[in-house]
Design a protein around this motif. Structure first.
Motif, PDB file in Angstrom:
ATOM      1  N   THR A   5      -8.530  -0.237   1.003  1.00  0.00           N
ATOM      2  CA  THR A   5      -7.274   0.175   0.380  1.00  0.00           C
ATOM      3  C   THR A   5      -6.476  -1.027  -0.109  1.00  0.00           C
ATOM      4  OG1 THR A   5      -7.193   2.125   1.800  1.00  0.00           O
ATOM      5  CG2 THR A   5      -5.135   1.467   0.738  1.00  0.00           C
ATOM      6  N   LEU A  61      -5.055  -1.707  -3.923  1.00  0.00           N
ATOM      7  CA  LEU A  61      -3.641  -1.929  -4.260  1.00  0.00           C
ATOM      8  C   LEU A  61      -3.424  -3.232  -5.028  1.00  0.00           C
ATOM      9  CD1 LEU A  61      -1.974  -0.720  -0.933  1.00  0.00           C
ATOM     10  CD2 LEU A  61      -1.976   0.445  -3.147  1.00  0.00           C
ATOM     11  N   ARG A  74       1.066   8.038  -6.271  1.00  0.00           N
ATOM     12  CA  ARG A  74       1.725   8.369  -5.016  1.00  0.00           C
ATOM     13  C   ARG A  74       0.934   7.822  -3.833  1.00  0.00           C
ATOM     14  NH1 ARG A  74       1.667  14.467  -4.842  1.00  0.00           N
ATOM     15  NH2 ARG A  74      -0.321  14.057  -5.911  1.00  0.00           N
ATOM     16  N   LEU A  75       1.644   7.446  -2.775  1.00  0.00           N
ATOM     17  CA  LEU A  75       0.976   6.952  -1.576  1.00  0.00           C
ATOM     18  C   LEU A  75       0.077   7.999  -0.959  1.00  0.00           C
ATOM     19  CD1 LEU A  75       3.849   4.924   0.177  1.00  0.00           C
ATOM     20  CD2 LEU A  75       1.872   4.034  -1.066  1.00  0.00           C
ATOM     21  N   SER A  76       0.474   9.253  -1.072  1.00  0.00           N
ATOM     22  CA  SER A  76      -0.348  10.328  -0.507  1.00  0.00           C
ATOM     23  C   SER A  76      -1.696  10.418  -1.211  1.00  0.00           C
ATOM     24  CB  SER A  76       0.389  11.662  -0.618  1.00  0.00           C
ATOM     25  OG  SER A  76       0.662  11.991  -1.972  1.00  0.00           O
ATOM     26  N   ILE A 125      -3.308   7.886  -2.518  1.00  0.00           N
ATOM     27  CA  ILE A 125      -4.110   6.757  -2.013  1.00  0.00           C
ATOM     28  C   ILE A 125      -4.717   7.118  -0.664  1.00  0.00           C
ATOM     29  CG2 ILE A 125      -4.013   4.366  -1.235  1.00  0.00           C
ATOM     30  CD1 ILE A 125      -1.706   3.957  -3.246  1.00  0.00           C
ATOM     31  N   ASP A 126      -3.900   7.704   0.208  1.00  0.00           N
ATOM     32  CA  ASP A 126      -4.405   8.072   1.529  1.00  0.00           C
ATOM     33  C   ASP A 126      -5.472   9.161   1.430  1.00  0.00           C
ATOM     34  OD1 ASP A 126      -4.173   7.625   4.416  1.00  0.00           O
ATOM     35  OD2 ASP A 126      -3.534   9.734   4.467  1.00  0.00           O
TER      36      ASP A 126
END
Length: 718
Positions: free
Chosen positions: A565, A569, A580-582, A584-585
């Motif tokens: 990850t 980034l 959105r961070l979500s 990526i997760d």
């Protein structure tokens, strides 16, 4: 002659001799070589005596000269004198003197034998193996027939009949210091000729092969006991026949070890993803032209040409090439193995002179009408050859061990799991015991490789104040060769395990890298996912996979994707997008799940020996892999009781017991020679798994799932 050409010629000669063709070993005093001894000793080939009238007349003239000189005023050693330090005595009882010689040399320890007795393994350990006996008789015959020993034709002919009737006298393994020749071993063989009731021999074939006393053996083959005349006992036992025969068998064993070392080194270069550069001809032919070094480099280079694993040269941008050059056990192999080839060839040259020499004392000179008193029985030439070979094989074994330890260490093997474990590392320690066993073999090899000649003790009234210990040295050389076969068999097992792990790695990377790309496209629609975007991710993934092989698969892929990850980034195009961070997760979770699932599916459905196995990756070494997996039926060690029905030792033993077969020796030569093309990689049903799974491993899209291997990620494997 180059080493490979030498051993190839030897194997061809042995095949010709044992195939039933017209080619036959000819005992004439001048023509013995290593293949002759191997064929007679190990393959029970029947040699032919030179029984020409000229040969018989020359032998008769030598016997007559001994008889004439034994009646003169001048004493002749061992004919009218005592022996060794007792040569101060004189006698005219020449026949009785020969009986006395044999009697005092029959001092070795043998089992308590009775006719027809079945010996225990411990009792066998006290005796020469029967193949050695056949070799000893052949070598001694070749010396006696030179007509420089004064031995009658009837003695030579009867000794030859021991070979034709497959009679093997019982000879103590230990007794000889190889000073005045190998007196003890040869005395036991000579005593069977005389019909000694307390000396035994093997006779018969198959289940009917049994032990009989000498008188019974002679009767069984219609031979009568021989009464030895002047000098004949001395001629029979005062020579290097025993040590020379055993040393010659050792020459052949050492040659095979030297060939195998080159094949296994090439195999190790492949599975460790080593470089072909160290075998470039310029390094050897132009800058340091030792013939052995040149040959080893050329042989390994030829084997690696068609490899899909060995890298041609270092590429700075390759994330797996942080180490600029391979470690010594690969890179320095031509310089390490080359001198061993040269020394083994030198030892063979020495032994082939010894095989065609007169090695007793005194020696008959027909032209000079004289008996020359000297010391041709001193077997130091044999000792020198065997100690040279033994040290060479030790060096070979050391190299094999160094490669094996690199292979089993996950910090040094370029991304293979610790101990080459197929299963989960927390519960599968696969080849850890192999590592220990190999260390045990090498330690014993190293101990036995010390010189024997530096441990000489004065013997026989200080007359034998120096002695060669050649037979002991030859025995130890054969033992070192045997232990080295154990170590090499272990190494072969590990190499085959390793290349199958590489095959799993290759299949997994193909689909996993494609999955990373496909999930990036799915989760980051505003980002341009192209080769430039993917390359840093794939490079980082390779590093993370390589450095996490000691983790179980579930936490491993959590770790890999979590670390990946950060690389994601840092991508410039990614930072410029509104992600959105979500997302990526979700991407991380998805590829972790896919990684774990794909990894286990490929591992569980892997078929050793199939088109997707190590066969698809190897160069000419795939001939060895195919032989191990298909011909010998050696199993991959899965690391789980439900899949491993045999022990690792049982599988390694399959390789060890095949080592002495002609097929295995020829295979090793064929791999190096490059004249026999490797078998084509199998396809069709044999390459398929058991039908489970979603087709990821072979890149198909007709299973459940996305068929990730069809994506551009497939191009990232290299």
């Amino acid at each position: 002659m180059a080493h490979l050409a030498c051993i190839s010629q030897q194997l061809s000669s042995i095949r010709d001799l044992v195939s039933g063709s017209e080619k036959q070993v000819f005992i004439d005093g001048y023509s013995l070589d290593v293949p002759s001894v191997i064929a007679v000793a190990r393959q029970v080939h029947q040699p032919k005596l030179d029984s020409s009238d000229n040969k018989k007349n020359t032998i008769a003239a030598a016997v007559a000269l001994v008889a004439k000189l034994s009646g003169g005023e001048q004493s002749q050693y061992g004919v009218t004198t005592g022996f060794g330090g007792s040569a101060t005595t004189r006698t005219k009882q020449t026949a009785l003197l020969q009986k006395s010689l044999l009697a005092h040399c029959q001092a070795g320890i043998l089992p308590v034998i009775t006719e027809g007795k079945t010996l225990t393994p411990e009792e066998h350990d006290l005796m020469f193996p029967q193949e050695w006996i056949r070799g000893v008789i052949l070598v001694r015959l070749n010396s006696l027939i030179r007509a420089q020993s004064g031995t009658r034709w009837i003695v030579i002919d009867h000794l030859h009949k021991f070979l034709t009737h497959n009679i093997a006298p019982c000879v103590p393994l230990r007794q000889s210091v190889s000073a005045s020749g190998d007196l003890g071993p040869l005395a036991y063989i000579a005593s069977v000729l005389t019909g000694h009731e307390d000396i035994y021999a093997w006779h018969g074939e198959g289940a009917d092969r049994k032990l009989y006393n000498s008188a019974t053996v002679l009767k069984n083959v219609d031979m009568k006991p021989i009464e030895l005349i002047a000098k004949e006992g001395l001629s029979l036992i005062n020579g290097t026949g025993a040590s020379a025969a055993v040393a010659t068998i050792a020459v052949h064993e050492c040659h095979i070890a030297a060939v195998a070392s080159q094949v296994l080194t090439a195999f190790a270069v492949e599975v460790l993803k080593g470089f072909q550069e160290p075998f470039n001809p310029y390094l050897h032919e132009q800058t340091r032209p030792h013939p052995g070094q040149i040959e080893v480099a050329a042989n390994i280079r030829r084997v690696l040409l068609s490899s899909n694993l060995a890298r041609t040269h270092h590429v700075e941008s390759d994330p797996e090439m942080k180490l600029r050059q391979d470690r010594y056990c690969l890179r320095a192999s031509p310089q390490w193995l080359g001198p061993q080839l040269e020394d083994i060839l030198s030892a063979q040259k020495t032994m082939e002179i010894e095989l065609n020499s007169t090695t007793d004392n005194p020696i008959v000179d027909l032209d000079g009408d004289f008996l020359h008193h000297g010391a041709n029985f001193m077997a130091m030439a044999v000792t020198s050859a065997t100690e040279k070979m033994r040290l060479s094989v030790h060096h070979i074994a050391k190299l094999m061990f160094a490669q094996l330890t690199d292979l089993l260490n996950h910090t040094m093997n370029c991304g293979l799991p610790p101990n080459l474990a197929v299963g989960e590392p927390s519960v599968d320690y696969s080849l850890k015991g192999v590592d220990v066993a190999a260390a045990a073999y090498l330690s014993e090899i190293a101990y036995l490789s010390n010189p024997v000649s530096t441990h000489v003790n004065s013997a026989e009234m200080h007359n034998q104040s120096i002695n060669s210990m050649a037979l002991v040295s030859a025995r130890y050389t054969l033992e070192v060769a045997r232990l080295t076969k154990m170590l090499m068999s272990t190494h072969v097992f590990a190499l085959c395990q390793a290349v199958d792990l590489r095959a799993m790695e290759t299949s997994f990377r193909k689909v996993f890298f494609a999955a990373i790309e496909a999930e990036a496209i799915a989760h980051f629609p505003t980002v341009t996912i192209d080769a430039e975007f993917m390359r840093p991710l794939i490079d980082r993934t390779k590093i993370l996979l390589n450095t996490s092989t000691d983790q179980d698969s579930l936490p491993r892929f959590e770790f890999v994707t979590s670390e990946l990850t950060a690389t994601l980034l840092r991508q410039p195009t990614f930072l410029a997008a509104d992600i959105r961070l979500s997302a990526i997760d979700q991407w991380r979770v998805a590829i972790a799940k896919h990684g774990h699932s794909l990894f286990n599916e490929i591992r569980d459905n892997f078929v050793p020996g199939s088109a997707d196995s190590g066969l698809s990756l190897l160069g000419r070494t795939r001939m060895l892999y195919a032989f191990v997996r298909e011909t010998l039926g050696v199993n991959l060690h899965w690391g789980h009781p439900s899949r491993d029905s045999t022990t690792i030792g049982t599988e390694v033993a399959k390789i060890y017991h095949a080592w002495d077969t002609p097929a295995f020796s020829q295979l090793l030569v064929d791999i190096l020679e490059g004249e026999v093309e490797p078998a084509p990689i199998p396809n069709g049903g044999v390459a398929k798994a058991n039908g489970h799974g979603n087709g990821y491993a072979n890149g198909n899209t007709n299973g459940s799932g996305n068929g990730y291997a069809t994506g551009s990620g497939g191009g990232y494997v290299n």
